[in-house]
Design a protein around this motif. Structure first.
Motif, short mmCIF file in Angstrom:
data_model
loop_
_atom_site.label_atom_id
_atom_site.label_comp_id
_atom_site.label_asym_id
_atom_site.label_seq_id
_atom_site.Cartn_x
_atom_site.Cartn_y
_atom_site.Cartn_z
N GLY A 56 4.79 20.21 -9.09
CA GLY A 56 5.54 19.02 -8.71
C GLY A 56 5.18 17.79 -9.49
O GLY A 56 4.37 17.82 -10.42
N LEU A 57 5.81 16.70 -9.09
CA LEU A 57 5.61 15.40 -9.72
C LEU A 57 4.96 14.46 -8.72
O LEU A 57 5.23 14.53 -7.52
CB LEU A 57 6.95 14.81 -10.17
N THR A 58 4.13 13.59 -9.21
CA THR A 58 3.46 12.59 -8.38
C THR A 58 4.03 11.22 -8.73
O THR A 58 4.20 10.90 -9.91
CB THR A 58 1.94 12.60 -8.65
N PHE A 59 4.32 10.42 -7.72
CA PHE A 59 4.80 9.06 -7.92
C PHE A 59 3.65 8.10 -7.67
O PHE A 59 3.00 8.14 -6.62
CB PHE A 59 5.96 8.75 -6.96
N ALA B 152 2.89 -2.66 -3.74
CA ALA B 152 1.72 -3.11 -2.99
C ALA B 152 2.13 -3.81 -1.70
O ALA B 152 1.45 -3.70 -0.68
CB ALA B 152 0.88 -4.04 -3.86
N TYR B 153 3.24 -4.53 -1.74
CA TYR B 153 3.70 -5.26 -0.55
C TYR B 153 4.57 -4.44 0.38
O TYR B 153 4.48 -4.55 1.60
CB TYR B 153 4.47 -6.52 -0.96
N ASN B 154 5.46 -3.62 -0.20
CA ASN B 154 6.49 -2.97 0.60
C ASN B 154 6.29 -1.48 0.83
O ASN B 154 7.01 -0.87 1.61
CB ASN B 154 7.87 -3.19 -0.03
N GLY B 155 5.37 -0.85 0.12
CA GLY B 155 5.15 0.59 0.28
C GLY B 155 6.22 1.42 -0.41
O GLY B 155 6.94 0.96 -1.29
N ASP C 115 14.69 5.33 -1.90
CA ASP C 115 15.46 5.73 -3.08
C ASP C 115 14.56 6.32 -4.17
O ASP C 115 14.95 7.25 -4.86
CB ASP C 115 16.29 4.57 -3.63
N GLU C 116 13.34 5.82 -4.28
CA GLU C 116 12.41 6.36 -5.28
C GLU C 116 11.90 7.74 -4.86
O GLU C 116 11.73 8.62 -5.70
CB GLU C 116 11.27 5.39 -5.52
N ALA C 117 11.68 7.93 -3.57
CA ALA C 117 11.28 9.25 -3.08
C ALA C 117 12.39 10.27 -3.36
O ALA C 117 12.11 11.41 -3.78
CB ALA C 117 10.97 9.19 -1.59
#
Length: 166
Positions: free
Chosen positions: A32-35, A43-46, A50-52
């Motif tokens: 798999g791929l790691t983000f 850092a602020y919003n977690g 959409d990126e997941a």
């Protein structure tokens, strides 16, 4: 007489190079791929939904391409617990090779998408020969724009230029 030593050296180098080559039918453990989000936004919003989704999109793209090229993707069930407890299989001091060896794979494939900012992302894909642990294929690209299209274009470029010649 000097031809024989040169031929012998060339033959040895060819055999070693062929050991890290992959061809249709090769068994690949795609872990798999790691983000990794190193942006201020992350850092602020977690984690952003959409990126997941994009990470899953890329994983499916990689799997589909490897299958299309005739590779055998290994079932990860036997190592699922170890994999689940590994933060980043692309940076775990060889654990990816050990996991792939457990599966009986010829190669292990891992990747990372790093978000530097909402405009700048870097993605990489690395395949190692399980027998030697050496890199068989790898590529890193930087992309601009955080969209499905830019992520897909970046990974397709990696696959086209470093893994499968079109």
């Amino acid at each position: 007489m000097r031809v024989f030593p040169a031929f012998a050296i060339l033959l040895v180098l060819t055999v070693f190079a062929a050991a890290d080559e992959f061809a249709p039918g090769s068994k690949v453990a795609f872990l798999g791929l790691t983000f990794i989000d190193t942006s201020t936004e992350g850092a602020y919003n977690g984690v952003r939904a959409d990126e997941a989704k994009r990470l899953t999109l890329l994983e499916n793209l990689v799997e589909d391409r490897f299958r299309k090229e005739g590779m055998v993707l290994m079932d990860l069930a036997p190592i699922s617990e170890t994999l689940e407890n590994t933060v980043n299989p692309a940076n775990c001091y060889g654990c990816e090779v050990r996991m792939a060896k457990t599966l009986g794979a010829d190669f292990v494939l891992v990747g990372v998408v790093q978000k530097v900012s909402n405009l700048i992302l870097s993605m990489n894909l690395v395949m190692r020969a399980v027998e030697t642990g050496k890199v068989a294929r790898a590529r890193v690209v930087d992309i601009r724009s955080n969209t499905d299209q830019s992520w897909t274009r970046g990974m397709n470029y990696i696959l086209k230029t470093a893994f499968f010649k079109e």
